[in-house]
Design an enzyme around this catalytic site. Structure first.
Site, PDB file in Angstrom:
ATOM      1  N   PRO A 187       0.837  -1.209   0.000  1.00 43.24           N
ATOM      2  CA  PRO A 187       0.000   0.000   0.000  1.00 43.24           C
ATOM      3  C   PRO A 187       0.870   1.256   0.000  1.00 43.24           C
ATOM      4  O   PRO A 187       1.958   1.269   0.585  1.00 43.24           O
ATOM      5  CB  PRO A 187      -0.786  -0.120   1.320  1.00 43.24           C
ATOM      6  N   LYS A 188       0.367   2.293  -0.651  1.00 45.07           N
ATOM      7  CA  LYS A 188       1.049   3.588  -0.628  1.00 45.07           C
ATOM      8  C   LYS A 188       0.330   4.479   0.389  1.00 45.07           C
ATOM      9  O   LYS A 188      -0.782   4.943   0.149  1.00 45.07           O
ATOM     10  CB  LYS A 188       1.044   4.250  -2.004  1.00 45.07           C
TER      11      LYS A 188
END
Length: 248
Positions: A38-39
């Site tokens: 995930p960013k």
């Protein structure tokens, strides 16, 4: 004696970056296949524990220790000397990431900061490791660095966290679909490369597609009683006006 960092890893240190892509990458887009994470929507932060002294630095080389005393204290307590971590400092507000709360810390006075940190504490999410036991690990391929990071994080407790990762691209696609509801910006993709200060990773941002109806009167004034209309689909991307020191 506490482990010191090698001279090449005295802060600030240039960090690895990502190339923005517009579509989900193919399996051979990076050497060694794809690892998806995930960013997080926070401050890109490099954490240094040099002989027991912890400092936090932004990607642009500005020290962030003063505005992130809670994250620094947790790192000093749970991360051994001689370690350098690459990660993201974030703030959860209820069930969603609150980037504005991070920005607020940059303009808050030293006297008012403790109350602000108590109300909305910061967390540190680690996704890479640049040094362990005073040894530079940047030359180690990513799978090896990830193994070292997981060993370091085995006994961590909040507010320190290990970034989730997967090689299952079907799972990664569900993350891209579902996690933006919590403030996650999209996905990061990493191959098996060593760590270097270049765009060695890939970044795919989540975007919402909306159907909108645009109506207007066209033609001469004499035809105003029968206006034409047009329906179009727009690619609606959020306008990000937040320029700051720590953004990844």
């Amino acid at each position: 004696m506490a482990e010191s960092l090698p001279p090449a890893l005295h802060p600030p240190v240039a960090v690895a970056l990502a190339k923005l892509i517009k579509a989900f990458p193919g399996p051979n887009a990076l050497p060694g296949g794809l690892n998806a994470e995930p960013k997080f929507d926070g401050f890109r932060t490099t954490a240094f524990n040099d002989a027991g002294k912890v400092t936090l630095w932004s990607r642009q080389g500005k020290e962030l220790t003063r505005i992130l005393p809670d994250a620094a204290a947790a790192l000093a307590e749970q991360v051994p000397p001689g370690v350098v971590l690459d990660g993201e400092t974030i703030i959860w507000n209820r069930d969603r990431l609150d980037f504005d709360a991070l920005q607020q810390r940059m303009v808050t006075s030293k006297a008012a900061l403790p109350a602000l940190a108590k109300e909305l504490p910061a967390s540190f999410v680690a996704f890479d490791v640049l040094a362990v036991a005073g040894q530079d690990t940047r030359g180690v391929p990513f799978p090896g660095r990830r193994q070292l990071l997981e060993e370091l994080a085995r006994d961590w407790a909040a507010p320190l966290h290990l970034s989730p990762i997967t090689r299952d691209m079907d799972l990664a696609k569900t993350w891209l679909r579902d996690l933006p509801a919590t403030g996650i910006e999209g996905l990061m993709f990493k191959g098996s490369q060593p760590y270097e200060a270049a765009r060695i990773w890939l970044k795919l941002k989540h975007k919402d597609i909306w159907d909108v109806v645009c109506a207007a009167v066209i033609g001469s004034v004499t035809h105003h009683r029968r206006p034409a209309h047009r329906r179009q689909t727009e690619d609606c991307r959020p306008l990000d006006r937040r320029v700051h020191e720590g953004r990844a």
